[in-house]
Design a protein around this motif. Sequence first.
Motif, mmCIF file in Angstrom:
data_model
loop_
_atom_site.group_PDB
_atom_site.id
_atom_site.type_symbol
_atom_site.label_atom_id
_atom_site.label_comp_id
_atom_site.label_asym_id
_atom_site.label_seq_id
_atom_site.Cartn_x
_atom_site.Cartn_y
_atom_site.Cartn_z
ATOM 1 N N VAL A 1 0.866 -1.298 0.038
ATOM 2 C CA VAL A 1 -0.001 0.108 0.021
ATOM 3 C C VAL A 1 0.998 1.573 -0.123
ATOM 4 C CG1 VAL A 1 -1.848 -0.977 1.085
ATOM 5 C CG2 VAL A 1 -0.290 0.143 2.467
ATOM 6 N N ALA A 2 1.980 1.203 0.493
ATOM 7 C CA ALA A 2 2.981 2.459 0.712
ATOM 8 C C ALA A 2 3.009 3.335 -0.797
ATOM 9 C CB ALA A 2 4.320 2.019 1.358
ATOM 10 N N LEU B 1 6.658 10.505 0.733
ATOM 11 C CA LEU B 1 7.298 9.519 1.342
ATOM 12 C C LEU B 1 6.623 9.192 2.975
ATOM 13 C CD1 LEU B 1 9.971 7.753 1.904
ATOM 14 C CD2 LEU B 1 10.781 9.830 2.940
ATOM 15 N N ALA B 2 6.297 10.447 3.442
ATOM 16 C CA ALA B 2 5.399 10.486 4.671
ATOM 17 C C ALA B 2 4.090 9.556 4.467
ATOM 18 C CB ALA B 2 5.318 11.895 4.915
ATOM 19 N N GLY B 3 3.312 10.197 3.517
ATOM 20 C CA GLY B 3 2.109 9.595 3.503
ATOM 21 C C GLY B 3 2.082 8.099 3.182
ATOM 22 N N GLY B 4 3.040 7.756 2.383
ATOM 23 C CA GLY B 4 3.112 6.230 2.131
ATOM 24 C C GLY B 4 3.377 5.294 3.271
ATOM 25 N N THR B 5 4.656 6.088 3.880
ATOM 26 C CA THR B 5 5.040 5.252 5.074
ATOM 27 C C THR B 5 3.840 5.376 6.497
ATOM 28 O OG1 THR B 5 7.004 6.139 4.920
ATOM 29 C CG2 THR B 5 6.738 5.362 6.991
ATOM 30 N N ILE B 6 3.159 6.223 6.584
ATOM 31 C CA ILE B 6 2.083 6.243 7.445
ATOM 32 C C ILE B 6 0.894 5.276 6.954
ATOM 33 C CG2 ILE B 6 0.190 7.622 8.381
ATOM 34 C CD1 ILE B 6 1.841 10.201 8.343
ATOM 35 N N GLY B 7 0.655 5.247 5.347
ATOM 36 C CA GLY B 7 -0.160 4.300 5.191
ATOM 37 C C GLY B 7 0.212 3.069 5.346
ATOM 38 N N GLY B 8 1.512 2.610 5.319
ATOM 39 C CA GLY B 8 1.884 1.230 5.460
ATOM 40 C C GLY B 8 1.685 1.003 7.090
ATOM 41 N N ILE B 9 2.150 1.952 7.969
ATOM 42 C CA ILE B 9 1.720 1.702 9.378
ATOM 43 C C ILE B 9 0.218 1.429 9.585
ATOM 44 C CG2 ILE B 9 2.021 2.662 11.578
ATOM 45 C CD1 ILE B 9 4.459 4.181 10.624
ATOM 46 N N GLY B 10 -0.494 2.276 8.834
ATOM 47 C CA GLY B 10 -1.903 2.105 9.295
ATOM 48 C C GLY B 10 -2.430 0.695 8.920
ATOM 49 N N ILE B 11 -2.026 0.279 7.719
ATOM 50 C CA ILE B 11 -2.520 -1.095 7.223
ATOM 51 C C ILE B 11 -1.976 -2.124 8.248
ATOM 52 C CG2 ILE B 11 -2.059 -2.870 5.450
ATOM 53 C CD1 ILE B 11 -4.219 -1.064 4.540
ATOM 54 N N ALA B 12 -0.590 -2.195 8.672
ATOM 55 C CA ALA B 12 -0.075 -2.981 9.892
ATOM 56 C C ALA B 12 -1.065 -2.950 10.889
ATOM 57 C CB ALA B 12 1.373 -2.689 10.035
ATOM 58 N N GLY B 13 -1.703 -1.938 11.290
ATOM 59 C CA GLY B 13 -2.391 -1.617 12.504
ATOM 60 C C GLY B 13 -3.860 -2.548 12.287
ATOM 61 N N ILE B 14 -4.200 -2.020 11.016
ATOM 62 C CA ILE B 14 -5.551 -2.693 10.855
ATOM 63 C C ILE B 14 -5.543 -4.511 10.598
ATOM 64 C CG2 ILE B 14 -7.273 -3.103 8.930
ATOM 65 C CD1 ILE B 14 -6.708 -0.090 8.246
ATOM 66 N N LEU B 15 -4.355 -4.956 10.063
ATOM 67 C CA LEU B 15 -4.202 -6.162 9.778
ATOM 68 C C LEU B 15 -4.040 -6.812 11.463
ATOM 69 C CD1 LEU B 15 -1.505 -6.761 7.076
ATOM 70 C CD2 LEU B 15 -4.181 -6.665 6.909
ATOM 71 N N PHE C 1 6.441 0.147 9.946
ATOM 72 C CA PHE C 1 7.313 1.149 9.309
ATOM 73 C C PHE C 1 8.219 0.611 8.258
ATOM 74 C CE2 PHE C 1 11.396 3.487 9.640
ATOM 75 C CZ PHE C 1 10.817 4.591 9.189
ATOM 76 N N MET C 2 8.929 -0.539 9.002
ATOM 77 C CA MET C 2 9.981 -1.113 8.114
ATOM 78 C C MET C 2 9.558 -1.664 6.599
ATOM 79 S SD MET C 2 12.508 -0.966 9.908
ATOM 80 C CE MET C 2 12.790 0.025 11.280
ATOM 81 N N MET C 3 8.488 -2.054 6.595
ATOM 82 C CA MET C 3 7.774 -2.651 5.383
ATOM 83 C C MET C 3 7.226 -1.440 4.522
ATOM 84 S SD MET C 3 8.246 -5.736 5.523
ATOM 85 C CE MET C 3 7.163 -6.496 4.273
ATOM 86 N N GLY C 4 6.722 -0.305 5.116
ATOM 87 C CA GLY C 4 6.119 0.890 4.391
ATOM 88 C C GLY C 4 7.278 1.809 3.981
ATOM 89 N N PHE C 5 8.294 2.218 4.908
ATOM 90 C CA PHE C 5 9.453 3.048 4.682
ATOM 91 C C PHE C 5 10.209 2.363 3.741
ATOM 92 C CE2 PHE C 5 13.492 4.752 5.384
ATOM 93 C CZ PHE C 5 13.103 6.062 5.048
ATOM 94 N N GLY C 6 10.506 1.023 4.055
ATOM 95 C CA GLY C 6 11.260 0.230 3.205
ATOM 96 C C GLY C 6 10.829 0.122 1.613
ATOM 97 N N SER C 7 9.593 0.037 1.541
ATOM 98 C CA SER C 7 9.245 0.011 0.359
ATOM 99 C C SER C 7 9.434 1.060 -0.565
ATOM 100 C CB SER C 7 7.553 -0.188 0.480
ATOM 101 O OG SER C 7 6.932 -0.162 -0.893
ATOM 102 N N LEU C 8 9.256 2.396 0.135
ATOM 103 C CA LEU C 8 9.687 3.629 -0.411
ATOM 104 C C LEU C 8 11.195 3.982 -0.790
ATOM 105 C CD1 LEU C 8 6.723 5.525 0.998
ATOM 106 C CD2 LEU C 8 6.886 4.826 -1.131
ATOM 107 N N PHE C 9 11.538 3.518 0.199
ATOM 108 C CA PHE C 9 13.264 3.385 0.396
ATOM 109 C C PHE C 9 13.633 2.727 -0.929
ATOM 110 C CE2 PHE C 9 17.180 1.191 1.335
ATOM 111 C CZ PHE C 9 18.058 2.251 1.442
#
Length: 198
Positions: A22-23, A58-72, A103-111
């Motif tokens: 999702v990131a 970068l910020a939006g995508g990272t927050i999106g990744g964290i948000g999905i992790a929370g939902i999961l 964070f690692m998966m979402g930010f890592g994706s955009l990294f």
Amino acid sequence: MTVEEAVLIIIQAFWAMLPAYVAGPVAVLTGGGPPMDGGRNWKDGKRILGDGKTWRGLAGGTIGGIGIAGILSVIVRGAGNNDLTDFLMPNWETNLSWIFVGFMMGFGSLFGDFVKSFFKRRSGKERGSKSPVIDMYDFILGSWLLAIVFANPWFMETFWPEAYAFPWHMLVVLIISPLLHRSVNIIGYKMGKKDVPW
Ligand code: CTP
Ligand code: MG
């Protein structure tokens, strides 16, 4: 391996990759504003990253990744102790929180995505130009790299559980991700959110 096992592996692999998946799309939706490279050029006179990599994305995508992790994580807790709990976020045994893993998966994706852009610019490719295969794997490699380094117990239990001699989950990710990537980009293009269908 039984058919049920194989199906479960596919579901688990997809599930665990969702924050990384999702990131990128969230970065496309939230992107814009000041570019990460500040508009500056590299020594070769070409942009460091280009206008396609922005702080907002970068910020939006990272927050999106964290948000999905929370939902999961909420879904898995609600589902109780079934097979999916081996793939939950957080991983109870390693005590890594869904915020950390997300964070690692979402930010890592955009990294992975902006490191790719750096090398694209060095090879003279303009923003938005196609670099086949690399575009489809940059975010996987980025998210896996960060997870392997900083969330190793979670990564191993998730993508290469001890029960298997071969990392089936990783193979599944390598096969389904390019297909997903291509489909999502075509949708983004049709919606007018992306300039090109890749
Ligand atoms: N985006 C962003 N910030 C990021 C990643 C993406 O703002 N960190 C937004 C930009 O609007 C970008 C769009 O998402 O144009 C599509 O992302 P991508 O395809 O990765 O970028 P490109 O524009 O194709 O640039 P590049 O050639 O560097 O891949
Ligand atoms: Mg692109």
